[in-house]
Write an enzyme that holds these catalytic residues in place. Structure first.
Site, PDB file in Angstrom:
ATOM      1  N   GLY A   3       0.781  -1.240   0.000  1.00  0.00           N
ATOM      2  CA  GLY A   3       0.000   0.000   0.000  1.00  0.00           C
ATOM      3  C   GLY A   3       0.812   1.288   0.000  1.00  0.00           C
ATOM      4  O   GLY A   3       0.374   2.298  -0.538  1.00  0.00           O
TER       5      GLY A   3
ATOM      6  N   GLU B   4       4.041   4.139   5.950  1.00  0.00           N
ATOM      7  CA  GLU B   4       2.787   3.385   5.912  1.00  0.00           C
ATOM      8  C   GLU B   4       1.770   4.105   5.024  1.00  0.00           C
ATOM      9  O   GLU B   4       1.814   5.326   4.904  1.00  0.00           O
ATOM     10  CB  GLU B   4       2.197   3.295   7.333  1.00  0.00           C
ATOM     11  N   ASP B   5       0.862   3.354   4.437  1.00  0.00           N
ATOM     12  CA  ASP B   5      -0.208   3.986   3.676  1.00  0.00           C
ATOM     13  C   ASP B   5      -1.270   4.552   4.618  1.00  0.00           C
ATOM     14  O   ASP B   5      -1.643   5.713   4.530  1.00  0.00           O
ATOM     15  CB  ASP B   5      -0.832   3.021   2.649  1.00  0.00           C
TER      16      ASP B   5
ATOM     17  N   ASP C  43      -5.228   2.322  10.686  1.00  0.00           N
ATOM     18  CA  ASP C  43      -6.658   2.143  10.928  1.00  0.00           C
ATOM     19  C   ASP C  43      -6.816   1.688  12.383  1.00  0.00           C
ATOM     20  O   ASP C  43      -6.795   2.516  13.291  1.00  0.00           O
ATOM     21  CB  ASP C  43      -7.149   1.128   9.892  1.00  0.00           C
TER      22      ASP C  43
ATOM     23  N   LYS D 250      -7.080   7.073  10.505  1.00  0.00           N
ATOM     24  CA  LYS D 250      -8.496   7.205  10.862  1.00  0.00           C
ATOM     25  C   LYS D 250      -8.547   7.405  12.371  1.00  0.00           C
ATOM     26  O   LYS D 250      -8.575   6.451  13.131  1.00  0.00           O
ATOM     27  CB  LYS D 250      -9.262   5.933  10.469  1.00  0.00           C
TER      28      LYS D 250
ATOM     29  N   ILE E  31     -11.382   3.421   1.955  1.00  0.00           N
ATOM     30  CA  ILE E  31     -10.924   4.172   0.784  1.00  0.00           C
ATOM     31  C   ILE E  31     -10.003   3.327  -0.101  1.00  0.00           C
ATOM     32  O   ILE E  31      -9.426   2.344   0.359  1.00  0.00           O
ATOM     33  CB  ILE E  31     -10.177   5.456   1.206  1.00  0.00           C
TER      34      ILE E  31
ATOM     35  N   ARG F 279      -5.120   0.240  -6.648  1.00  0.00           N
ATOM     36  CA  ARG F 279      -3.854   0.855  -6.213  1.00  0.00           C
ATOM     37  C   ARG F 279      -3.366   1.904  -7.208  1.00  0.00           C
ATOM     38  O   ARG F 279      -2.679   2.846  -6.848  1.00  0.00           O
ATOM     39  CB  ARG F 279      -2.758  -0.211  -6.054  1.00  0.00           C
TER      40      ARG F 279
HETATM   41  P1  IMP Z   1      -4.568  -1.582  10.777  1.00  0.00           P
HETATM   42  O1  IMP Z   1      -3.644  -2.714  11.176  1.00  0.00           O
HETATM   43  O2  IMP Z   1      -5.981  -1.851  11.138  1.00  0.00           O
HETATM   44  O3  IMP Z   1      -4.074  -0.242  11.270  1.00  0.00           O
HETATM   45  O4  IMP Z   1      -4.608  -1.556   9.204  1.00  0.00           O
HETATM   46  C1  IMP Z   1      -3.542  -1.130   8.451  1.00  0.00           C
HETATM   47  C2  IMP Z   1      -3.549  -1.710   7.049  1.00  0.00           C
HETATM   48  O5  IMP Z   1      -4.866  -2.072   6.602  1.00  0.00           O
HETATM   49  C3  IMP Z   1      -3.078  -0.656   6.083  1.00  0.00           C
HETATM   50  O6  IMP Z   1      -1.675  -0.717   5.912  1.00  0.00           O
HETATM   51  C4  IMP Z   1      -3.852  -0.963   4.816  1.00  0.00           C
HETATM   52  O7  IMP Z   1      -3.142  -1.892   4.030  1.00  0.00           O
HETATM   53  C5  IMP Z   1      -5.122  -1.596   5.308  1.00  0.00           C
HETATM   54  N1  IMP Z   1      -6.244  -0.602   5.365  1.00  0.00           N
HETATM   55  C6  IMP Z   1      -6.755   0.024   6.442  1.00  0.00           C
HETATM   56  N2  IMP Z   1      -7.752   0.858   6.131  1.00  0.00           N
HETATM   57  C7  IMP Z   1      -7.875   0.778   4.784  1.00  0.00           C
HETATM   58  C8  IMP Z   1      -8.745   1.437   3.824  1.00  0.00           C
HETATM   59  O8  IMP Z   1      -9.609   2.273   4.132  1.00  0.00           O
HETATM   60  N3  IMP Z   1      -8.553   1.083   2.513  1.00  0.00           N
HETATM   61  C9  IMP Z   1      -7.613   0.177   2.107  1.00  0.00           C
HETATM   62  N4  IMP Z   1      -6.782  -0.445   2.960  1.00  0.00           N
HETATM   63  C10 IMP Z   1      -6.911  -0.150   4.287  1.00  0.00           C
HETATM   64 MG    MG Z   2      -4.172  -3.340   1.886  1.00  0.00          MG
END
Ligand code: IMP
Ligand code: MG
Length: 183
Positions: free
Chosen positions: A53, A107-108, A111, A139, A161, A173
């Site tokens: 990402g 990081e992209d 969340d 977020k 998103i 992507r």
């Molecule tokens: P986390 O571990 O829940 O913080 O998620 C992080 C990873 O989930 C990111 O590096 C993304 O690859 C993916 N991710 C989280 N939210 C989104 C979104 O809204 N769209 C696409 N990928 C997401």
């Molecule tokens: Mg992803």
């Protein structure tokens, strides 16, 4: 007419235009250039791109940062479809020889934060000198972990998103703007 796209079974609508993303990246790069101005060729910073990402974000940062750095990559994954699974898997391991190094994690999006917490733990175990978090998006309504997000380009509401490197089951992507799920 509002711009919409279709990926797999879902429709997404235009959310953040590319020009706004690039402006936010300019500001982050400026901060990085100040904070890492003391890096040297003998002791370059490691820019750690989290696949897949963050590829576009890392590339945009690379065009803008001027201090000595090495580009590395690794891959953790926690998402399936439009939901976090809560379980973080290592798909591409961390690079070797990180002991004593300064690392910028690119990081992209943060969340739930499960991925960034796991990443920080792995880097600590690898005995890095410091690991700063540089994420394109966060977020804030969802992120409740203690790991400090050192550099955040943009904050978004709790919506799913795609675009600018982010995917919905691997599609989207290569869209240059960011689109949001149309519910
Ligand atoms: P986390 O571990 O829940 O913080 O998620 C992080 C990873 O989930 C990111 O590096 C993304 O690859 C993916 N991710 C989280 N939210 C989104 C979104 O809204 N769209 C696409 N990928 C997401
Ligand atoms: Mg992803």
């Amino acid at each position: 007419m509002e711009k919409k796209i279709r990926l797999h079974d879902k429709t997404f609508k235009m959310f953040i235009p590319n020009a706004d993303i690039e402006k936010a990246i300019d500001a982050v790069a400026e901060r990085l250039n100040q904070d890492f101005a003391d890096a040297t060729d003998e002791n370059p910073v490691i820019l750690l791109c989290t696949l897949n990402g963050a590829i576009i974000y890392a590339a945009e940062l690379l065009k803008r940062v001027t201090f000595p750095l090495e580009l590395k990559a690794c891959k953790l994954s926690s998402y399936s479809g439009t939901q976090s699974t809560g379980c973080v898997k290592t798909e591409v391991p961390l690079p070797a020889h990180l002991e004593g190094r300064r690392v910028i994690i690119v990081e992209d999006i943060v969340d739930t934060g499960n991925t960034i917490v796991a990443m920080k733990e792995l880097l600590e175990a690898a005995k890095v000198k410091e690991a700063k978090v540089c994420t394109l998006l966060v977020k804030p309504e969802v992120y409740k972990k203690d790991v400090k997000l050192d550099y955040v380009a943009m904050e978004i509401p709790n919506r799913f998103i795609v675009g600018f490197g982010l995917d919905y089951d691997e599609l989207g992507r290569n869209i240059k703007d960011i689109y949001v799920l149309d519910e």
